[in-house]
Design a protein around this motif. Structure first.
Motif, PDB file in Angstrom:
ATOM      1  N   ILE A 120       0.838  -1.205   0.000  1.00 58.77           N
ATOM      2  CA  ILE A 120       0.000   0.000   0.000  1.00 58.77           C
ATOM      3  C   ILE A 120       0.874   1.256   0.000  1.00 58.77           C
ATOM      4  O   ILE A 120       0.550   2.251  -0.663  1.00 58.77           O
ATOM      5  N   THR A 121       1.994   1.196   0.713  1.00 58.06           N
ATOM      6  CA  THR A 121       2.906   2.337   0.720  1.00 58.06           C
ATOM      7  C   THR A 121       3.411   2.621  -0.695  1.00 58.06           C
ATOM      8  O   THR A 121       3.459   3.771  -1.139  1.00 58.06           O
ATOM      9  N   LYS A 122       3.744   1.553  -1.413  1.00 58.36           N
ATOM     10  CA  LYS A 122       4.225   1.689  -2.781  1.00 58.36           C
ATOM     11  C   LYS A 122       3.135   2.293  -3.678  1.00 58.36           C
ATOM     12  O   LYS A 122       3.377   3.173  -4.503  1.00 58.36           O
ATOM     13  N   MET A 123       1.908   1.797  -3.459  1.00 56.21           N
ATOM     14  CA  MET A 123       0.774   2.291  -4.224  1.00 56.21           C
ATOM     15  C   MET A 123       0.544   3.775  -3.932  1.00 56.21           C
ATOM     16  O   MET A 123       0.277   4.565  -4.847  1.00 56.21           O
ATOM     17  N   ASN A 124       0.704   4.159  -2.669  1.00 58.37           N
ATOM     18  CA  ASN A 124       0.510   5.560  -2.291  1.00 58.37           C
ATOM     19  C   ASN A 124       1.525   6.478  -2.974  1.00 58.37           C
ATOM     20  O   ASN A 124       1.238   7.641  -3.247  1.00 58.37           O
ATOM     21  N   GLU A 125       2.709   5.929  -3.235  1.00 62.14           N
ATOM     22  CA  GLU A 125       3.713   6.725  -3.943  1.00 62.14           C
ATOM     23  C   GLU A 125       3.248   7.052  -5.357  1.00 62.14           C
ATOM     24  O   GLU A 125       3.466   8.153  -5.855  1.00 62.14           O
ATOM     25  N   LEU A 126       2.590   6.071  -5.987  1.00 61.22           N
ATOM     26  CA  LEU A 126       2.026   6.305  -7.322  1.00 61.22           C
ATOM     27  C   LEU A 126       1.012   7.439  -7.277  1.00 61.22           C
ATOM     28  O   LEU A 126       0.964   8.304  -8.157  1.00 61.22           O
ATOM     29  N   PHE A 127       0.187   7.411  -6.209  1.00 56.65           N
ATOM     30  CA  PHE A 127      -0.835   8.437  -6.051  1.00 56.65           C
ATOM     31  C   PHE A 127      -0.193   9.818  -5.889  1.00 56.65           C
ATOM     32  O   PHE A 127      -0.597  10.796  -6.534  1.00 56.65           O
ATOM     33  N   THR A 128       0.839   9.873  -5.052  1.00 51.17           N
ATOM     34  CA  THR A 128       1.506  11.155  -4.805  1.00 51.17           C
ATOM     35  C   THR A 128       2.191  11.677  -6.063  1.00 51.17           C
ATOM     36  O   THR A 128       2.265  12.885  -6.294  1.00 51.17           O
ATOM     37  N   ALA A 129       2.672  10.752  -6.899  1.00 48.61           N
ATOM     38  CA  ALA A 129       3.303  11.175  -8.140  1.00 48.61           C
ATOM     39  C   ALA A 129       2.299  11.945  -9.002  1.00 48.61           C
ATOM     40  O   ALA A 129       2.663  12.881  -9.717  1.00 48.61           O
ATOM     41  N   GLU A 130       1.029  11.551  -8.924  1.00 45.50           N
ATOM     42  CA  GLU A 130      -0.017  12.240  -9.685  1.00 45.50           C
ATOM     43  C   GLU A 130      -0.567  13.449  -8.965  1.00 45.50           C
ATOM     44  O   GLU A 130      -1.019  14.406  -9.588  1.00 45.50           O
ATOM     45  N   HIS A 131      -0.591  13.371  -7.653  1.00 41.86           N
ATOM     46  CA  HIS A 131      -1.111  14.476  -6.828  1.00 41.86           C
ATOM     47  C   HIS A 131      -0.007  14.922  -5.880  1.00 41.86           C
ATOM     48  O   HIS A 131      -0.009  14.541  -4.713  1.00 41.86           O
ATOM     49  N   PRO A 132       0.934  15.718  -6.404  1.00 42.38           N
ATOM     50  CA  PRO A 132       2.133  16.044  -5.618  1.00 42.38           C
ATOM     51  C   PRO A 132       1.822  16.764  -4.301  1.00 42.38           C
ATOM     52  O   PRO A 132       2.676  16.808  -3.415  1.00 42.38           O
TER      53      PRO A 132
END
Lengths: 301, 432
Positions: free
Chosen positions: B59-71
């Motif tokens: 989930i942490t890894k997935m959250n990084e993907l999210f942050t990449a889109e929503h900095p």
């Protein structure tokens, strides 16, 4: 003089504050909670004695309550017999003056008391495991393979199996108390008995045992209170559902299930939970008071 | 000297108080530096709590993907032990320390929490991607038509099998009927392997994994479940009896003393390569890969009675809802909406292996074994396991009752019919 009075009060105060905050307040508020309907999330509603009516009037609850109460009594009797008999035997053996290294044994027998209940529960679950547990394995080695059982999965043996684990852990406490009681028996009594030609066993039953009866009484009270408010050891070994078939369901697990809900999503019922806790409180309180009164009358005679 | 002693004693009495103090706050860590959402360009940190401790890395890894889109938004996943999660959530919502995004239990458990009024109601305005879940007919996180969470992880139930043992026994065709399965079990037993790792000491395992998979293959449609919930039929129905009979028919192929084996016992029998089959679900995949990466494992749906099954057992497992009193409701909604999207759903399913997004568009998987589980649903009616939608709010609940029933059949030698009657007796409260 006046100053010392304040000083005394000062000494008592911290303990009083601690006791009130951490014992008295939770106790009274949980007794009060038994008069409310509350699922733990929304608002509380005052319902009077409805929770008690539900607990004793609805067969789904009353059957579980009396079932758990019965199991608690069995659990108590099993524990006290196992624990006291073992502790008494060990204390008597260690108390024989001729045996060397008794100090080591004293520490060893007390050791399990210092373990966490969860650890003890886990160790015993491994011992009882029907597939790779050491109990069934040892039975195979002794040629008793035909009597192997799923000890915790069998309704007939599960509660006893937990009582054994529980007694194993707490044998150290009565052991130490018996030992202290035995050491308090005046040595002249034994010398006199020896002159009169009494054997070691006779000395034990005629001198030691009667003189440590008060210790036995205190231990019974401690075990009673401990067992009727027990939860952890059962929870660690067979969970909170009383499995198999409610045979290990005691008041503590019934309370937990009702109060906090089940895994499947059964809503928490704090009110009925508190009502169960109130009943446990009453049972323990009344029994201990009666016990003390009885022992007082006996000692008065 | 006396004075000194008095002071010393007083200090000793107070000492425990000081020592006790930190324990009351030990559960809460100092919050990371946060800035208000209004400050554009500055990062907002939101927290997501759930009971899946094993998924933290994914989930942490997935959250990084999210942050990449929503900095501007960083999400921290804070898992709580599954057995303590509900008590934790209760306390956290009561004293206002709940996280911004909250994993909600499906059906009853979630509805009870939602009724407390601290979870934000979701709709297609504040979470546009919720539409996919509504279209898929998934109401596990809805109460009277009001949605309180988006589903993130659905799991499938079925049979795991050890490919090496199957090969060693010369089995090259997976069973499609119960008779096939029994024949396979015989072959395996003759070769001195344990056919099925099954144990009935844990109610939830009996209810969710063992009997549930058998039942869905027997009933094959949601109609039966609806009739049962509507009290038009009860547990003495012939299909329920058939399920119990199938459980009994397979019992010669369970381990010795299976009445005393827990879920963990069965799981270890399979993962250590000591059992040919194991009735469980796709949710085990991630853990299995980590525990024994060398084990060659596959899965199949529990076979039908006379032909291949038409019903497939699934669970609405993981989700994300929003804490109504959160300081960052907007950010939390953005995150939840992303989780419900095709992209977020695929990120979840490819991170937390064995869990599938309820959004049908999010179907692109990378792991072969996850794909194998996903394929079980192809062309089949998806049926949610019994007991969660109703039958949980009385005593005994469905799970406890079926556990008791199965154990009574094994311990007292009850027939399937007698077992069904006992089941109905216990669940009488629902039909009253």
């Amino acid at each position: 003089m006046k100053r010392s009075k304040w000083l005394y009060a000062g000494f008592v105060l911290p303990a009083l504050v601690l006791y009130s905050v951490f014992m008295l307040y939770p106790l009274i508020s949980s007794l009060g909670l038994s008069l409310f309907s509350w699922n733990g999330y929304g608002p509380k509603t005052y319902v009077g004695f409805e929770n008690f009516a539900k607990l004793f009037g609805n067969v789904n609850y009353s059957a579980r309550f009396f079932g758990a109460l019965k199991n608690n009594v069995i659990f108590f009797v099993e524990t006290i017999i196992l624990q006291n008999a073992t502790a008494l035997l060990l204390a008597a053996l260690v108390n024989i003056r001729r045996i060397r290294g008794t100090k080591l044994f004293r520490s060893l027998y007390y050791l399990p008391c210092t373990l966490s209940i969860i650890v003890v529960g886990y160790i015993w679950t491994l011992i009882y495991n029907p597939l790779w547990g050491s109990l069934n394995y040892s039975m195979d080695l002794l040629g008793l393979g035909a009597y192997k059982l799923a000890w915790l999965g069998n309704e007939k043996t599960a509660l006893l199996a937990i009582a054994i684990a529980n007694a194993w852990q707490y044998t150290g406490t009565p052991f130490v108390m018996f030992l202290a009681g035995m050491n308090a028996v005046p040595g002249e009594l034994y010398e006199a008995a020896e002159i009169d030609g009494a054997s070691v066993t006779r000395q034990f039953f005629r001198i030691t045992l009667p003189l440590i009866m008060p210790v036995m009484f205190i231990i019974s009270v401690i075990v009673f209170v401990g067992n009727f408010s027990a939860f952890e050891i059962v929870y660690a070994m067979t969970g909170s559902t009383g499995a198999p078939g409610y045979s290990t369901d005691i008041l503590g697990t019934f309370f937990y299930r009702t109060c906090f809900g089940s895994r499947l999503g059964m809503p928490p019922d704090m009110g009925v939970g508190a009502a169960i806790a109130t009943c446990m409180f009453a049972i323990i309180g009344i029994a201990v008071a009666a016990w003390f009164k009885m022992s007082k009358r006996e000692s008065d005679l | 000297m006396k004075k000194f002693l008095a002071v010393l004693l007083a200090l000793l009495l107070v000492l425990p108080m000081v020592a006790c103090a930190p324990t009351t706050t030990s559960g809460t860590k100092a919050p990371p530096p946060q800035t208000t959402a209004g400050d554009t360009g500055k990062k907002v940190v939101i927290k997501y709590s759930g009971w899946r401790t094993e998924d933290q890395a994914a989930i942490t890894k997935m959250n990084e993907l999210f942050t990449a889109e929503h900095p501007n938004i960083e999400v921290i996943y804070e898992p709580i032990l599954a057995t303590e999660y509900d008590t934790y959530l209760q306390t956290a919502l009561a004293n206002g320390t709940a996280t911004d995004v909250i994993m909600m239990r499906s059906y009853g458990g979630g509805r009870t929490v939602f009724s407390g009024g601290k979870i934000l109601e979701l709709n297609t305005q504040n979470v546009p991607n919720l539409q996919a879940q509504i279209d898929a007919g998934i109401d596990a996180w809805a109460s009277d038509g009001k949605y309180f969470a988006v589903g993130t992880g659905m799991t499938m139930e079925g049979v795991w099998y050890n490919k090496d043992i199957f090969e060693a026994c010369g089995i090259n065709k997976l069973p499609t009927t119960v008779q096939d399965l029994i024949d396979i079990c015989k072959t395996i037993k003759d070769k001195n392997y344990l056919p099925i790792a099954c144990g009935i000491a844990d109610d939830w395992y009996v209810s969710e994994e063992v009997t549930s998979s058998i039942l869905m293959s027997v009933i094959g449609s949601n109609d039966w479940v609806k009739q049962l919930y509507d009290k038009k039929i009860n547990f003495t129905d012939s299909k329920y009896v058939q399920m119990l009979q199938t459980f009994l028919d397979l019992s010669p192929y369970y381990p010795d003393f299976f009445e005393g084996l827990t879920y963990e016992d069965c799981q270890s029998l399979f993962i250590t390569g000591n059992a040919a089959m194991y009735m469980s679900g796709s949710f085990e995949l991630q853990g299995f890969i980590e525990t024994n990466p060398d084990l060659k494992m596959g899965c199949f749906a529990f076979p039908g009675q006379t032909a291949a099954p038409v019903g497939q057992n699934y669970t609405a497992a993981c989700s994300a809802g929003v804490y109504a009193d959160s300081k960052y409701v907007e950010e939390a909604l953005t995150y939840v909406n992303w989780l419900a999207s095709q992209e977020g759903g695929e990120a979840y399913a490819n991170g937390v292996l064995g869990f599938f997004s309820p959004n049908p568009a999010a179907s692109e998987l990378k792991d072969e074994r996850a794909k194998e589980w996903q394929a079980l649903s192809n062309g089949k009616t998806m049926i949610h396991m019994l007991g969660y939608e109703t039958m949980y709010d009385g005593s005994p609940d469905y799970s406890t009752a079926i556990g008791n029933t199965v154990r009574a059949m094994v311990a007292d030698g009850l027939t399937a019919e007698a077992g069904a009657t006992y089941m109905q007796e216990q669940m009488g409260w629902y039909f009253d």
